[in-house]
Design an enzyme around this catalytic site. Structure first.
Site, PDB file in Angstrom:
ATOM      1  N   GLU A   1      13.138 -14.846  33.393  1.00  0.00           N
ATOM      2  CA  GLU A   1      14.016 -14.649  34.552  1.00  0.00           C
ATOM      3  C   GLU A   1      15.321 -13.985  34.125  1.00  0.00           C
ATOM      4  O   GLU A   1      15.812 -13.065  34.759  1.00  0.00           O
ATOM      5  CB  GLU A   1      14.359 -16.000  35.208  1.00  0.00           C
ATOM      6  CG  GLU A   1      13.159 -16.818  35.665  1.00  0.00           C
ATOM      7  CD  GLU A   1      12.649 -17.769  34.594  1.00  0.00           C
ATOM      8  OE1 GLU A   1      12.513 -17.355  33.427  1.00  0.00           O
ATOM      9  OE2 GLU A   1      12.375 -18.932  34.935  1.00  0.00           O
TER      10      GLU A   1
ATOM     11  N   CYS B   1      13.682 -22.901  34.435  1.00  0.00           N
ATOM     12  CA  CYS B   1      14.256 -24.054  33.735  1.00  0.00           C
ATOM     13  C   CYS B   1      15.645 -24.400  34.249  1.00  0.00           C
ATOM     14  O   CYS B   1      16.350 -23.568  34.805  1.00  0.00           O
ATOM     15  CB  CYS B   1      14.267 -23.817  32.234  1.00  0.00           C
ATOM     16  SG  CYS B   1      15.474 -22.614  31.714  1.00  0.00           S
TER      17      CYS B   1
ATOM     18  N   CYS C   1      17.909 -21.048  33.624  1.00  0.00           N
ATOM     19  CA  CYS C   1      17.571 -19.879  34.443  1.00  0.00           C
ATOM     20  C   CYS C   1      17.972 -20.094  35.899  1.00  0.00           C
ATOM     21  O   CYS C   1      18.351 -19.150  36.585  1.00  0.00           O
ATOM     22  CB  CYS C   1      16.077 -19.590  34.363  1.00  0.00           C
ATOM     23  SG  CYS C   1      15.599 -18.950  32.752  1.00  0.00           S
TER      24      CYS C   1
ATOM     25  N   GLY D   1     -17.558 -25.481   7.370  1.00  0.00           N
ATOM     26  CA  GLY D   1     -18.999 -25.698   7.432  1.00  0.00           C
ATOM     27  C   GLY D   1     -19.366 -26.770   8.460  1.00  0.00           C
ATOM     28  O   GLY D   1     -18.506 -27.281   9.182  1.00  0.00           O
TER      29      GLY D   1
HETATM   30  C1  AOF Z   1      11.591 -20.435  31.896  1.00  0.00           C
HETATM   31  N1  AOF Z   1      11.342 -19.144  31.584  1.00  0.00           N
HETATM   32  O1  AOF Z   1      10.672 -17.556  30.172  1.00  0.00           O
HETATM   33  C2  AOF Z   1      10.535 -19.781  29.457  1.00  0.00           C
HETATM   34  C3  AOF Z   1      10.776 -21.143  29.814  1.00  0.00           C
HETATM   35  O2  AOF Z   1      15.053 -23.445  24.075  1.00  0.00           O
HETATM   36  P1  AOF Z   1      14.878 -22.639  25.316  1.00  0.00           P
HETATM   37  O3  AOF Z   1      16.163 -22.437  26.065  1.00  0.00           O
HETATM   38  O4  AOF Z   1      14.172 -21.319  25.077  1.00  0.00           O
HETATM   39  O5  AOF Z   1      13.946 -23.488  26.300  1.00  0.00           O
HETATM   40  C4  AOF Z   1      12.585 -23.664  26.030  1.00  0.00           C
HETATM   41  C5  AOF Z   1      11.936 -24.395  27.167  1.00  0.00           C
HETATM   42  O6  AOF Z   1      12.161 -23.669  28.374  1.00  0.00           O
HETATM   43  C6  AOF Z   1      10.422 -24.478  27.017  1.00  0.00           C
HETATM   44  O7  AOF Z   1      10.037 -25.670  26.390  1.00  0.00           O
HETATM   45  C7  AOF Z   1       9.950 -24.444  28.465  1.00  0.00           C
HETATM   46  O8  AOF Z   1      10.082 -25.706  29.060  1.00  0.00           O
HETATM   47  C8  AOF Z   1      10.966 -23.505  29.107  1.00  0.00           C
HETATM   48  N2  AOF Z   1      10.502 -22.125  28.939  1.00  0.00           N
HETATM   49  N3  AOF Z   1      11.271 -21.412  31.023  1.00  0.00           N
HETATM   50  O9  AOF Z   1      12.103 -20.717  32.969  1.00  0.00           O
HETATM   51  C9  AOF Z   1      10.842 -18.765  30.418  1.00  0.00           C
HETATM   52  N4  AOF Z   1      10.052 -19.434  28.257  1.00  0.00           N
HETATM   53 ZN    ZN Z   2      14.570 -20.578  31.664  1.00  0.00          ZN
END
Ligand code: AOF
Ligand code: ZN
Length: 345
Positions: free
Chosen positions: A57, A81, A90, A271
């Site tokens: 985002e 997030c 975000c 294996g």
């Molecule tokens: C989103 N968009 O593109 C991603 C998300 O340490 P940070 O800040 O990168 O946060 C990682 C966490 O954020 C990850 O565990 C997941 O919950 C979320 N990832 N969220 O809105 C994104 N990559």
């Molecule tokens: Zn985010």
């Protein structure tokens, strides 16, 4: 083919963008984002490019000027997030850009995240569940890591049509073709770790070019001069650092130890005994089976899975095939191991 709705069309684009991060974002999820202005025109796209860097985002919104997306719609395949991790939330940026509507595919299983309530309290319309199954499939490794605190496990085997991986004397060169073996080299790159047994190291002394390897070597039998030590990191699981179960290495404990070392996905190449044990313990998520158009037709030949005696077919381990591909002249079957219908997607 089923006609996609407008929401599904943009979500498909998000999923496609998300895939560009394959192999670069672990342990984070793969995320793509498409932003429309209030007239329904795409004004920006973005994706999560690398672990620790901007989320999808933020990547998309930072490309916009002024209030270009005011009153518009943001599509993303994961709930935005709301927490401070390596990057700021975000949702704050979405609110700043005065987006009117957010459409996402699946909720984030990360307990720190509750984007929905934050968006809704800011008066943003939220639609969830668009192409949810595809989104969960794409992020199945992230889903398992977050919910089980265990690496995602894929077991690879290469067999004849009668499921044999070698003759009784151990001859196995070669069952599958050169092109199938090249496909395996490519596959390995998608995983954090390759796991194999000391038997393989002692028999073949392979180089195994990979950033991280795990060797099961209960009695510390492999020589420190083995080729395997010449590149990448290695974790040797032996009776000193792994719990024993029935006088064997406890495979679940090995996987837990790997997870603690930042290994989120494991490619098992072994294996029939070890393969059978991994399956019996219910530790395998997927099987990649290459099948060569050959029949050994020898009951002393070694089988790809050597578990214990089973009396009833109804006690078989059930799989769900999700992809088949002819890698001329061989066949590749990718399937999920179904256990108690506990899928992560
Ligand atoms: C989103 N968009 O593109 C991603 C998300 O340490 P940070 O800040 O990168 O946060 C990682 C966490 O954020 C990850 O565990 C997941 O919950 C979320 N990832 N969220 O809105 C994104 N990559
Ligand atoms: Zn985010």
């Amino acid at each position: 083919m089923k006609q996609l709705t407008t929401d599904e069309k943009y979500m498909r684009q998000c999923l496609k963008l998300a895939k560009r991060g394959l192999g670069k974002v672990s342990p984070n999820p793969l995320v793509g984002c498409v932003v429309l202005n209030k007239y329904g025109k795409i004004v920006s796209k973005g994706y999560h490019k690398k672990y620790g860097e901007n989320h999808a985002e933020r990547d998309a919104l930072l490309k916009l000027q002024n209030n270009e997306a005011e009153g518009g719609t943001l599509y993303v395949n994961l709930e935005p997030c709301s927490h401070y991790g390596k990057t700021p939330p975000c949702v704050d940026l979405i609110i700043e850009h005065k987006i009117a509507k957010v459409v996402f595919a699946m909720r984030d299983v990360n307990p720190k995240v509750d984007g929905v309530s934050k968006l809704e309290s800011a008066g943003i319309e939220v639609v969830e569940g668009v192409l949810e199954e595809e989104a969960r499939f794409l992020n199945r490794i992230f889903l398992k890591n977050m919910t089980q605190k265990m690496p995602y496990v894929v077991l690879k085997t290469a067999t004849t049509m009668d499921g044999k991986i070698a003759t009784e004397a151990g001859d196995s060169k070669w069952i599958t073709s050169d092109s199938a073996r090249k496909e395996v080299y490519k596959m390995r790159k998608e995983f954090d770790c390759i796991l194999t047994s000391s038997n393989t190291i002692i028999a073949d002394n392979p180089t195994m070019k990979h950033k991280f390897k795990c060797i099961l070597d209960k009695d510390s039998r492999i020589s420190p001069d083995s080729e395997i030590f010449k590149q990448g990191k290695i974790y040797i699981a032996n009776k000193e650092n792994t719990i024993l179960k029935n006088d064997k290495l406890d495979l679940e404990d090995v996987l837990k130890n790997l997870y603690k070392q930042g290994i989120y996905s494991v490619f098992v190449e072994c294996g029939g005994n070890l393969g059978g044990a991994f399956l019996k313990e219910g530790l395998v998520d997927e099987i990649y089976q290459f099948i060569a158009p050959k029949i050994l037709n020898d009951n002393t030949g070694l089988s790809c899975f050597n578990g214990d005696k089973i009396n009833f077919i109804s006690d078989s381990i059930n799989l769900e095939i999700y992809e088949t591909k002819i890698i001329t002249p061989d066949l590749l079957i990718k399937s999920f191991v179904k256990r108690n219908s506990k899928f992560y997607f």
